[in-house]
Design a protein around this motif. Structure first.
Motif, mmCIF file in Angstrom:
data_model
loop_
_atom_site.group_PDB
_atom_site.id
_atom_site.type_symbol
_atom_site.label_atom_id
_atom_site.label_comp_id
_atom_site.label_asym_id
_atom_site.label_seq_id
_atom_site.Cartn_x
_atom_site.Cartn_y
_atom_site.Cartn_z
ATOM 1 N N ALA A 1 87.391 -44.756 53.566
ATOM 2 C CA ALA A 1 85.891 -44.460 54.137
ATOM 3 C C ALA A 1 85.782 -44.879 55.448
ATOM 4 C CB ALA A 1 84.774 -44.742 53.173
ATOM 5 N N HIS A 2 86.337 -46.250 55.529
ATOM 6 C CA HIS A 2 86.441 -46.837 56.912
ATOM 7 C C HIS A 2 87.168 -46.283 57.634
ATOM 8 C CE1 HIS A 2 87.302 -50.296 59.642
ATOM 9 N NE2 HIS A 2 86.104 -50.800 59.434
ATOM 10 N N GLU A 3 88.432 -45.836 57.513
ATOM 11 C CA GLU A 3 89.189 -45.357 58.379
ATOM 12 C C GLU A 3 88.767 -43.939 58.841
ATOM 13 O OE1 GLU A 3 93.530 -45.145 57.099
ATOM 14 O OE2 GLU A 3 93.346 -43.056 57.344
ATOM 15 N N THR B 1 81.809 -53.405 49.824
ATOM 16 C CA THR B 1 82.276 -52.529 50.844
ATOM 17 C C THR B 1 83.190 -53.156 51.807
ATOM 18 O OG1 THR B 1 80.482 -52.663 52.530
ATOM 19 C CG2 THR B 1 79.739 -51.582 50.303
ATOM 20 N N ALA B 2 83.782 -52.310 52.782
ATOM 21 C CA ALA B 2 84.454 -52.945 54.038
ATOM 22 C C ALA B 2 83.578 -53.916 54.595
ATOM 23 C CB ALA B 2 85.204 -51.763 54.884
ATOM 24 N N ARG C 1 78.437 -50.450 67.849
ATOM 25 C CA ARG C 1 78.195 -50.803 66.606
ATOM 26 C C ARG C 1 79.483 -49.859 65.853
ATOM 27 N NH1 ARG C 1 72.806 -48.905 64.344
ATOM 28 N NH2 ARG C 1 73.203 -50.859 62.730
ATOM 29 N N PRO C 2 80.395 -50.618 65.080
ATOM 30 C CA PRO C 2 81.583 -49.869 64.675
ATOM 31 C C PRO C 2 81.076 -49.143 63.516
ATOM 32 C CG PRO C 2 81.808 -52.150 64.867
ATOM 33 C CD PRO C 2 80.571 -52.263 65.206
ATOM 34 N N GLY C 3 81.595 -47.728 63.573
ATOM 35 C CA GLY C 3 81.088 -46.707 62.487
ATOM 36 C C GLY C 3 81.696 -47.151 61.141
ATOM 37 N N GLY C 4 83.049 -47.738 61.013
ATOM 38 C CA GLY C 4 83.699 -47.739 59.903
ATOM 39 C C GLY C 4 82.863 -48.589 58.745
ATOM 40 N N PRO C 5 82.590 -49.918 59.204
ATOM 41 C CA PRO C 5 81.650 -50.418 58.113
ATOM 42 C C PRO C 5 80.436 -49.616 57.469
ATOM 43 C CG PRO C 5 82.111 -51.944 59.842
ATOM 44 C CD PRO C 5 82.261 -50.432 60.265
ATOM 45 N N ILE C 6 79.828 -49.045 58.517
ATOM 46 C CA ILE C 6 78.531 -48.116 58.036
ATOM 47 C C ILE C 6 79.058 -46.989 57.301
ATOM 48 C CG2 ILE C 6 76.662 -46.749 59.037
ATOM 49 C CD1 ILE C 6 76.683 -48.441 61.672
ATOM 50 N N SER D 1 81.798 -46.840 55.305
ATOM 51 C CA SER D 1 82.476 -47.482 54.058
ATOM 52 C C SER D 1 80.990 -47.891 53.323
ATOM 53 C CB SER D 1 83.129 -48.768 54.546
ATOM 54 O OG SER D 1 83.688 -49.160 53.568
ATOM 55 N N ALA D 2 80.201 -48.445 53.779
ATOM 56 C CA ALA D 2 79.076 -48.797 53.042
ATOM 57 C C ALA D 2 78.439 -47.797 52.287
ATOM 58 C CB ALA D 2 77.878 -49.546 53.749
#
Ligand SMILES: *Cc1c(COP(=O)(O)O)cnc(C)c1O
Length: 440
Positions: free
Chosen positions: A53-55, A247-248, A286-291, A293-294
């Motif tokens: 999901a993070h990727e 989550t990531a 704001r990095p999209g990956g962590p959002i 992934s959460a």
């Protein structure tokens, strides 16, 4: 491969990726349950899923919500889901931040600006138990505020009476943890929030580490005190998907009782040739990956999944605590409420920091704490299968540590108060930072 200079010609992708794998070999082996902090590892399936999901969103930027409405939707839904879990109502608002520290920084900055505006306080103060996370000291330091830390009762829980006695004309914010990181005990939030409410002050609950565990405890037979936004007087709450939400890394949530309070968090500036610049939180990009992934992991695990993980970590915690109590010279500190706890030595012959060194030699990664001298564990589902191995090594380590002083410097665990953001960071602190981070 030791790279110092910028390579003139780019290296082959495989060479770079292989080198990363090589270097990773010297890191702590959290995948196999050797690590009791830093990485919250449930199992390989969720690890793989959160990374996938993070990727998908590793390049996207939530600084531009109109360019990425998908990220805005993820964020709003994660906020709504955590509010649902933690006693929020239809007025509750919030944001995803980069981590617990940023959520706390924002809660404190919000309290400062709110108090300056609404209570006419020039130099707002925070009152918190001594066990509160250092992010509050950092926030006070960054935002020109004072943090008054108050001694806990003997069970390491906040002492609401002592906190009330510490209130001054400048107090803006009172804080409690659910639970505190060092000892894993929940502060009496109801009393702290009521005291704040009576006096028209704000109250923040730090549920960074507990927010995805505590709500599930009553379902599986554990009783815990109320701690969340359902309590009158709790004005903000922080909770970290990147801890027990599994989550990531890079996702925390800051929740506020209403939009009026959250407004104080915002930043807006129109003096820039580049145009009007607005930001809800502290970061720019704001990095999209962590959002992403959460959002993905919360939806994928669901309440049922978190309940199951909670059951696993609580059973594992009980096995570990029984095993530790059965070792003559060790005992659990206080009476922990969830799956993080500490244990200390009960014998003059055993220095707990020597036990830590012995465990480190046996390839376990754990952190040392100072009051009382102890070793800390955050129990994760991935630890369920290594309980016996750990306890065997702990018995060996305790025996090996008998009548032995620690080999490495433990002066920094004296709690003498020499390290504080308000003292000149001349020698000890800088030395410690250089030592720990090998800063170049
Ligand atoms: C981890 C933690 C924090 C800080 O969160 P980071 O994500 O490390 O910035 C704050 N409070 C508590 C209780 C925590 O456990």
């Amino acid at each position: 491969m030791e790279r110092k200079a910028f390579p003139e010609r780019g290296l082959d992708a495989d060479v770079v990726l292989d080198e990363m794998e090589n270097r990773r070999d010297s890191d702590t082996d959290w995948r196999n349950g050797r690590t009791w902090n830093l990485v919250y590892h449930p199992d390989d399936d969720i690890k793989d899923f959160r990374e996938r999901a993070h990727e998908k969103y590793a390049s996207e930027n939530a600084l531009g919500p109109s360019a990425f409405p998908s990220l805005r939707r993820f964020e709003n839904e994660v906020v709504a889901m955590t509010a649902d879990l933690l006693g929020g109502d239809n007025k509750t608002v919030g944001n995803i931040t980069s981590g617990g520290t940023e959520s706390i920084l924002l809660a404190v900055k919000t309290a400062r600006d709110w108090a300056q505006e609404n209570l006419d306080i020039g130099h707002p103060e925070i009152i918190a138990p001594e066990t509160v996370h250092p992010a509050f000291a950092k926030a006070a330091h960054y935002f020109g505020m004072d943090l008054t830390t108050v001694s806990t009762t003997s069970d390491w829980r906040a002492d609401p009476e002592a906190m009330v006695n510490a209130i001054t004309d400048e107090t803006a914010l009172m804080v409690g943890s659910a639970p505190s990181y060092p000892h894993g005990v929940i502060d009496p939030i109801e009393e702290i929030a009521a005291a704040a409410n009576e006096r028209g002050l704000l109250c923040h609950v730090d549920a960074c580490i507990g927010g995805f565990v505590l709500p599930f405890l009553p379902d599986i037979g554990y009783s815990i005190p109320d701690f969340d936004l359902s309590l009158p007087g709790v004005s903000s709450l922080s909770v970290d998907p990147h801890k027990y939400g599994y989550t990531a890394k890079g996702a925390s949530v800051i929740l506020y009782r209403d939009d009026l309070l959250r407004q104080e968090q915002y930043f807006a500036y129109d003096g820039w040739p580049g145009g009007v610049y607005v930001a809800p939180n502290m970061t720019g990009t704001r990095p999209g990956g962590p959002i992403a992934s959460a959002w993905a992991v919360l939806n994928h695990i669901g309440k049922e999944g978190y309940r199951d993980y909670t059951q696993t970590v609580m059973e594992t915690t009980e096995q570990l605590q029984q095993g530790i109590e059965a070792i003559d010279m060790l005992k659990v500190v206080s009476d922990p409420d969830m799956c993080i706890f500490a244990f200390e030595s009960t014998s003059d012959e055993v220095n707990i920091y020597s036990v830590h060194e012995e465990l480190t030699k046996r390839d376990w990664t754990l952190s040392r704490q100072q009051r009382p001298p102890n070793i800390h564990l955050s129990v994760m589902p991935s630890h369920a299968r290594i309980v016996d191995e750990f306890l065997t090594d702990l018995i060996d380590s305790t025996n090996a540590a008998r009548n032995k002083q620690p080999e490495h410097e433990t002066a920094l665990y004296g709690g003498g108060g020499a390290l504080s953001p308000n003292t000149d960071l001349e020698s000890a602190a800088i030395e410690m930072l250089n030592q720990v981070y090998h800063l170049k």
